[in-house]
Design a protein around this motif. Structure first.
Motif, PDB file in Angstrom:
ATOM      1  N   SER A 112       0.845  -1.190   0.000  1.00 47.71           N
ATOM      2  CA  SER A 112       0.000   0.000   0.000  1.00 47.71           C
ATOM      3  C   SER A 112       0.880   1.240   0.000  1.00 47.71           C
ATOM      4  CB  SER A 112      -0.972  -0.008   1.178  1.00 47.71           C
ATOM      5  OG  SER A 112      -0.319  -0.257   2.365  1.00 47.71           O
ATOM      6  N   ASP A 113       0.269   2.325  -0.411  1.00 51.71           N
ATOM      7  CA  ASP A 113       0.976   3.566  -0.622  1.00 51.71           C
ATOM      8  C   ASP A 113       1.174   4.275   0.705  1.00 51.71           C
ATOM      9  OD1 ASP A 113       1.956   5.976  -1.493  1.00 51.71           O
ATOM     10  OD2 ASP A 113       0.035   6.681  -2.296  1.00 51.71           O
ATOM     11  N   THR A 114       2.242   3.899   1.417  1.00 52.01           N
ATOM     12  CA  THR A 114       2.480   4.522   2.721  1.00 52.01           C
ATOM     13  C   THR A 114       3.678   5.479   2.619  1.00 52.01           C
ATOM     14  OG1 THR A 114       4.025   2.816   3.430  1.00 52.01           O
ATOM     15  CG2 THR A 114       1.691   2.423   3.902  1.00 52.01           C
ATOM     16  N   TYR A 115       3.799   6.295   3.636  1.00 44.59           N
ATOM     17  CA  TYR A 115       4.898   7.275   3.696  1.00 44.59           C
ATOM     18  C   TYR A 115       6.247   6.555   3.656  1.00 44.59           C
ATOM     19  CZ  TYR A 115       8.173  10.563   5.744  1.00 44.59           C
ATOM     20  OH  TYR A 115       9.279  11.339   5.976  1.00 44.59           O
ATOM     21  N   LEU A 116       6.406   5.506   4.495  1.00 48.92           N
ATOM     22  CA  LEU A 116       7.701   4.810   4.550  1.00 48.92           C
ATOM     23  C   LEU A 116       7.998   4.077   3.246  1.00 48.92           C
ATOM     24  CD1 LEU A 116       7.838   3.351   8.193  1.00 48.92           C
ATOM     25  CD2 LEU A 116       9.213   5.193   7.213  1.00 48.92           C
ATOM     26  N   MET A 117       6.927   3.534   2.615  1.00 42.39           N
ATOM     27  CA  MET A 117       7.140   2.823   1.352  1.00 42.39           C
ATOM     28  C   MET A 117       7.704   3.780   0.304  1.00 42.39           C
ATOM     29  SD  MET A 117       5.119   2.725  -1.684  1.00 42.39           S
ATOM     30  CE  MET A 117       4.064   1.611  -2.609  1.00 42.39           C
ATOM     31  N   ARG A 118       7.151   4.993   0.256  1.00 42.49           N
ATOM     32  CA  ARG A 118       7.652   5.976  -0.720  1.00 42.49           C
ATOM     33  C   ARG A 118       9.069   6.411  -0.385  1.00 42.49           C
ATOM     34  NH1 ARG A 118       3.945   9.128  -4.333  1.00 42.49           N
ATOM     35  NH2 ARG A 118       1.856   8.237  -4.071  1.00 42.49           N
ATOM     36  N   LEU A 119       9.307   6.601   0.895  1.00 42.32           N
ATOM     37  CA  LEU A 119      10.639   7.052   1.344  1.00 42.32           C
ATOM     38  C   LEU A 119      11.684   6.031   0.927  1.00 42.32           C
ATOM     39  CD1 LEU A 119      11.996   9.286   3.028  1.00 42.32           C
ATOM     40  CD2 LEU A 119      11.543   7.915   5.058  1.00 42.32           C
ATOM     41  N   ALA A 120      11.362   4.756   1.115  1.00 50.60           N
ATOM     42  CA  ALA A 120      12.322   3.678   0.792  1.00 50.60           C
ATOM     43  C   ALA A 120      12.715   3.737  -0.681  1.00 50.60           C
ATOM     44  CB  ALA A 120      11.715   2.325   1.123  1.00 50.60           C
TER      45      ALA A 120
END
Ligand SMILES: Nc1ncnc2c1ncn2[C@@H]1O[C@H](COP(=O)(O)OP(=O)(O)OP(=O)(O)O)[C@@H](O)[C@H]1O
Ligand SMILES: Nc1ncnc2c1ncn2[C@@H]1O[C@H](COP(=O)(O)OP(=O)(O)OP(=O)(O)O)[C@@H](O)[C@H]1O
Ligand SMILES: [Mg+2]
Ligand SMILES: [Mg+2]
Lengths: 267, 267
Positions: A112-120
């Motif tokens: 899912s499109d989470t803040y940490l996923m994007r940051l990674a």
């Protein structure tokens, strides 16, 4: 500094955790210093695998390799801004601890499109996106539409990667090597799989990724999760007979690692 | 009022959208008035299927059934409370429009713990959770741990269902018929699949669900997504030869529907 490998795809169930598990174990067995970070704060499949492996290791008849592992937490306050700052701080601390002491950092992400996923994504040196041979999976990269007029628009997950690349270029002009890895490949190649493959090869040029042959659908890639082992481990010793399929499974993992073109000795 | 069928499982890629597609098409073909609601606000696989189907229908040589379809939007403001109220209002409006005019409402959900996904659970008359034959999938229901002391704790997705049941009992004393449906079943049953099945049968008593035989892993369940068709459609006419596997696929869907014990004529 460490080479950062992020395994991500907003499509659910493509094999992100399975790839993270096999990749991190393979790098450990090759003698590298490996850290793993689990950004799937709810499901934690990678964390759960290493909990099982650590438990198995306590009574195992041989030395079972373990990475330095971090499991991030999701912060659920009322204010979205504050949540993100807290998540950022915890993640930055983990990265700070491993980027110079380890050779590889393997990061698993949620569907899912989470803040940490994007940051990674913006930290990735190598980004691995597993995929099934299915147009449902292609649809998150590029719109699969019956109507030609709507076909081929860049879809939501590809948008995330393109944005991460733009950010990365600004920060340190780094390049993200984006590799799509076919997973759960059927024994017999269907017409549908050929068509998906053709679609991906065309997309590869537009979205700047490369397609790697991945893993077949094999029970051995899933069945040892409860005891924290993989086909790469000395399962002959744990009373498992190494079948021909397991022999092939080992070779599949090794050839996948070869396709990733990872640095051999990290500075 | 309409019988509400929710297809949900926080585990990604188990086949929620695939089941939603085949179930809703089967109910349409049986002559029921069917509404579909897509709560996966990012991926929208169910919405995308019906977009492709509507496009195919425009030039199709036969009458292609279509449901009344709603795709919810995710509200992304800074205040979580306000976002939830806006999402609630849109969803309640859609439910309001269909609960008396339609016989079945089929709701697809995302693989993440969202406000709308939880809300849908408390409305379910029938809750269908597809699963792969894998302990990674079992782990979201009940902890699969090497260490006996940690084994068997109720895990995060089962918690969501148990909470929805508690809420539902307070609201209208309704019962949620929770059916776990095995999906992407391999042609040859492995030892691992037998062990997963055993674990689920034991869990069924504790968590109050029933296990249904679902769908085998067949290309026909995925390959017609780009044109919005399924094995149930008159694909013989669209120049597809109906193979033995497709004949069996039709029977598999029909027998799955039988196992769901849906009301035959809804009041
Ligand atoms: N090559 C493979 N062979 C057999 N089974 C596989 C393979 N890859 C993944 N699986 C199984 O498929 C399912 C999905 O894999 P996995 O959970 O790793 O995907 P994921 O992308 O991490 O899912 P999520 O989106 O929920 O995080 C699991 O049941 C897993 O055991
Ligand atoms: N019975 C089946 N036979 C063949 N392929 C299948 C079957 N069920 C699902 N698939 C394929 O498996 C993948 C996952 O299915 P699907 O997208 O329906 O799952 P999902 O639970 O909705 O995923 P997400 O968590 O991303 O919403 C897709 O590529 C789909 O085409
Ligand atoms: Mg995962
Ligand atoms: Mg889905």
């Amino acid at each position: 500094p460490a080479h950062v490998i992020v395994i991500a795809n907003e499509k659910g169930g493509v094999g992100k955790s399975t790839m993270s598990i096999h990749l991190s174990v393979a790098l450990l067995k090759a003698g590298y210093r490996v850290a793993t970070i689990d950004l799937d704060t709810r499901q934690r499949s990678l964390t759960r695998f290493y909990e099982n492996r650590a438990s198995f290791a306590r009574t195992a008849p041989w030395d079972v390799e373990l990475p330095r592992h971090f499991a991030m937490d999701h912060v659920r306050g009322a204010n979205a801004q504050e949540n993100e700052s807290a998540e950022f701080a915890a993640f930055a601390e983990a990265i700070g601890e491993v980027e110079h002491a380890y050779e590889f950092v393997v990061i698993d992400t949620p569907a899912s499109d989470t803040y940490l996923m994007r940051l990674a994504h913006s930290l990735a040196d190598t980004l691995i996106s597993p995929m099934n041979d299915s147009f449902v999976d292609v649809d998150v990269m590029s719109r699969v539409h019956h109507d030609r007029a709507h076909r081929g628009q860049v879809a939501q997950y590809a948008e995330i990667v393109l944005e991460a690349r733009r950010k990365r270029r600004l920060v340190d002009n780094g390049m993200i090597d984006w590799v799509l890895v076919r997973n759960r490949i059927a024994a017999l190649q269907s017409n549908n799989a050929r068509q998906v493959d053709q679609a991906l090869r065309k997309l590869a040029v537009e979205l700047q990724f490369r397609v790697a042959e991945g893993l077949r659908d094999r029970v051995i890639f899933r069945e040892l999760f409860p005891i924290g082992l993989t086909a790469l481990d000395a399962i002959e010793e744990a009373n498992h007979q190494l079948t021909p399929s397991q022999q092939t499974a080992r070779r599949e993992i090794e050839s996948l690692i070869g396709e990733l073109r990872l640095p051999s000795r990290v500075a």
